[in-house]
Design an enzyme around this catalytic site. Structure first.
Site, PDB file in Angstrom:
ATOM      1  N   ARG A 240       0.853  -1.186   0.000  1.00 60.70           N
ATOM      2  CA  ARG A 240       0.000   0.000   0.000  1.00 60.70           C
ATOM      3  C   ARG A 240       0.883   1.228   0.000  1.00 60.70           C
ATOM      4  O   ARG A 240       1.978   1.218   0.602  1.00 60.70           O
ATOM      5  CB  ARG A 240      -0.870   0.069   1.260  1.00 60.70           C
ATOM      6  CG  ARG A 240      -2.157  -0.717   1.186  1.00 60.70           C
ATOM      7  CD  ARG A 240      -3.180  -0.079   0.239  1.00 60.70           C
ATOM      8  NE  ARG A 240      -4.403  -0.839   0.155  1.00 60.70           N
ATOM      9  CZ  ARG A 240      -4.643  -1.865  -0.671  1.00 60.70           C
ATOM     10  NH1 ARG A 240      -3.705  -2.258  -1.526  1.00 60.70           N
ATOM     11  NH2 ARG A 240      -5.811  -2.469  -0.678  1.00 60.70           N
ATOM     12  N   GLU A 269      -2.008   7.954  -4.100  1.00 60.28           N
ATOM     13  CA  GLU A 269      -2.288   7.562  -5.495  1.00 60.28           C
ATOM     14  C   GLU A 269      -3.745   7.885  -5.866  1.00 60.28           C
ATOM     15  O   GLU A 269      -4.612   7.905  -4.978  1.00 60.28           O
ATOM     16  CB  GLU A 269      -1.991   6.056  -5.694  1.00 60.28           C
ATOM     17  CG  GLU A 269      -2.872   5.130  -4.876  1.00 60.28           C
ATOM     18  CD  GLU A 269      -2.468   3.659  -5.016  1.00 60.28           C
ATOM     19  OE1 GLU A 269      -1.300   3.316  -4.800  1.00 60.28           O
ATOM     20  OE2 GLU A 269      -3.363   2.864  -5.326  1.00 60.28           O
ATOM     21  N   HIS A 287      -0.768   0.390  -9.720  1.00 59.03           N
ATOM     22  CA  HIS A 287      -1.544  -0.484  -8.818  1.00 59.03           C
ATOM     23  C   HIS A 287      -2.234  -1.610  -9.614  1.00 59.03           C
ATOM     24  O   HIS A 287      -3.465  -1.701  -9.649  1.00 59.03           O
ATOM     25  CB  HIS A 287      -2.581   0.338  -8.034  1.00 59.03           C
ATOM     26  CG  HIS A 287      -3.029  -0.320  -6.767  1.00 59.03           C
ATOM     27  ND1 HIS A 287      -3.347   0.365  -5.626  1.00 59.03           N
ATOM     28  CD2 HIS A 287      -3.220  -1.637  -6.469  1.00 59.03           C
ATOM     29  CE1 HIS A 287      -3.731  -0.484  -4.679  1.00 59.03           C
ATOM     30  NE2 HIS A 287      -3.655  -1.706  -5.162  1.00 59.03           N
TER      31      HIS A 287
HETATM   32  C1  8YV Z   1      -7.062  -4.148  -5.891  1.00 51.11           C
HETATM   33  C2  8YV Z   1      -5.441  -4.481  -3.979  1.00 51.11           C
HETATM   34  O1  8YV Z   1      -7.065  -4.293  -7.255  1.00 51.11           O
HETATM   35  O2  8YV Z   1      -6.661  -6.353  -3.273  1.00 51.11           O
HETATM   36  C3  8YV Z   1      -6.048  -5.345  -2.947  1.00 51.11           C
HETATM   37  O3  8YV Z   1      -5.895  -5.021  -1.743  1.00 51.11           O
HETATM   38  O4  8YV Z   1      -4.677  -3.630  -3.687  1.00 51.11           O
HETATM   39  C4  8YV Z   1      -5.760  -4.703  -5.403  1.00 51.11           C
HETATM   40  O5  8YV Z   1      -5.765  -6.076  -5.656  1.00 51.11           O
HETATM   41  C5  8YV Z   1      -7.320  -2.701  -5.589  1.00 51.11           C
HETATM   42  O6  8YV Z   1      -7.432  -2.502  -4.215  1.00 51.11           O
HETATM   43  C6  8YV Z   1      -8.606  -2.237  -6.248  1.00 51.11           C
HETATM   44  O7  8YV Z   1      -9.699  -3.052  -5.903  1.00 51.11           O
END
Ligand code: 8YV
Length: 326
Positions: A240, A269, A287
């Site tokens: 993150r 972001e 991401h």
């Molecule tokens: C997602 C992510 O695509 O699952 C997670 O925590 O960071 C990613 O796989 C993103 O959060 C959008 O849904």
């Protein structure tokens, strides 16, 4: 009986909207408009459920303003957009999408590590810019991945997937640090040894961050931690934004205090710290660690199945605060 009303806050596969529409009155956002917080609150009025993708902050004010809301289903394994204690107090269930993205995300962590260590994007930019006029012996010479020491900070499912790839696929020595140590059988399956955070920073040739974001992990990697890493090391963040102090990292990269970084997530972001955009020794991706079609479909279906499971059958699949079910 009228169907319960739900909100799908972002665009998603049409087949998932169709599936939800069999059970619910669905208000969707297939145009993928950027809703303000006020718009989101207005659209949530009268909704029993919400389908979110991680960018929508679900906090005490929101649950107070939406008394009919019973469940928020995140299409993400991470749920740092949820204030889970506030949701639990308001008896709002939160769900996420674990497991279905583990291997895909571990693949990407490895892809970013390889691209970073072997300077894949930097050399491609050079070629595309027409600068490749002759070959030279040290052109874009990077660092080896095979046989090197892989450090992993955060050893959940995805961290373990990366460890297995490193140990069994690339003959790496794998060290990890986690809030709690894994049991011996899991460590053996991952080919990984537990070390302190200080040792992890000191030993890793390639350090991959896979820990969840929380107040405790904010800037887990800042100037002090970067200073403890090898000058030849690479750093990869697929966890993150906010876990790394991006300004401190850009400075360390510019001053070559570490060799390179690969980043899929950023503080604030989709904005990216301007200094990261100008240093050459960083691979930047928007991401996309879980972004394969089968995995994004599996995530979207799991989020939908949580809404259906809970609101129709009283049984969510992957609840985060099951105490609200009691
Ligand atoms: C997602 C992510 O695509 O699952 C997670 O925590 O960071 C990613 O796989 C993103 O959060 C959008 O849904």
């Amino acid at each position: 009986m009228p169907k319960p009303a739900i909100l799908v806050a972002r665009a998603v596969f049409p087949e998932v909207i169709d599936k939800l529409a069999q059970h619910f009155e669905v208000e969707h956002n297939q145009a993928d408009e950027a809703w303000s917080r006020e718009q989101l609150l207005a659209k949530l009025q009268g909704k029993a459920g919400a389908f979110t993708t991680g960018g929508e902050r679900i906090d005490a004010d929101l649950v107070r303003a939406c008394p009919q809301l019973k469940i928020v289903a995140n299409m993400a394994v991470g749920f740092n957009n949820f204030d889970l204690p506030a949701m639990t107090s308001a008896k709002v269930l939160g769900t996420n999408t674990p497991d279905v993205l583990t291997e895909t995300t571990a693949d990407f962590g490895f892809a970013l590590l390889m691209a970073t260590a072997r300077r894949v994007t930097e050399s491609e930019h050079y070629l595309r810019a027409g600068k490749w006029t002759k070959w030279s012996f040290d052109m874009f010479a990077g660092s080896d991945v095979h046989g090197a020491t892989l450090g992993i900070l955060g050893m959940g499912r995805i961290g373990q997937g990366i460890a297995r790839r490193g140990a069994h696929g690339f003959g790496m020595r794998v060290v990890y640090h986690n809030r709690s140590r894994l049991d011996a059988a899991t460590e053996a399956a991952c080919g990984a040894s537990y070390v302190s955070k200080e040792e992890l920073l000191r030993q890793a040739d390639h350090l991959v961050l896979v820990l969840p974001y929380s107040a405790a992990s904010h800037h887990a990697i800042g100037a002090a931690e970067l200073a403890q890493m090898k000058p030849t090391a690479t750093l990869v963040n697929i966890a993150r934004g906010g876990i790394v102090d991006d300004a401190a990292l850009a400075q360390a990269l510019r001053e070559r205090r570490i060799a390179a970084a690969g980043l899929d997530v950023f503080e604030g972001e989709p904005k990216v710290h301007p200094d990261l955009l100008t240093v050459p020794n960083v691979v930047l991706t928007p991401h996309i660690a879980s972004a394969t079609v089968p995995t994004r479909k599996a995530m979207a279906h799991l989020a939908a199945d949580n809404l259906i499971g809970f609101l129709v059958h009283g049984k969510p699949l992957t609840p985060l605060n099951p105490e609200v079910l009691a």
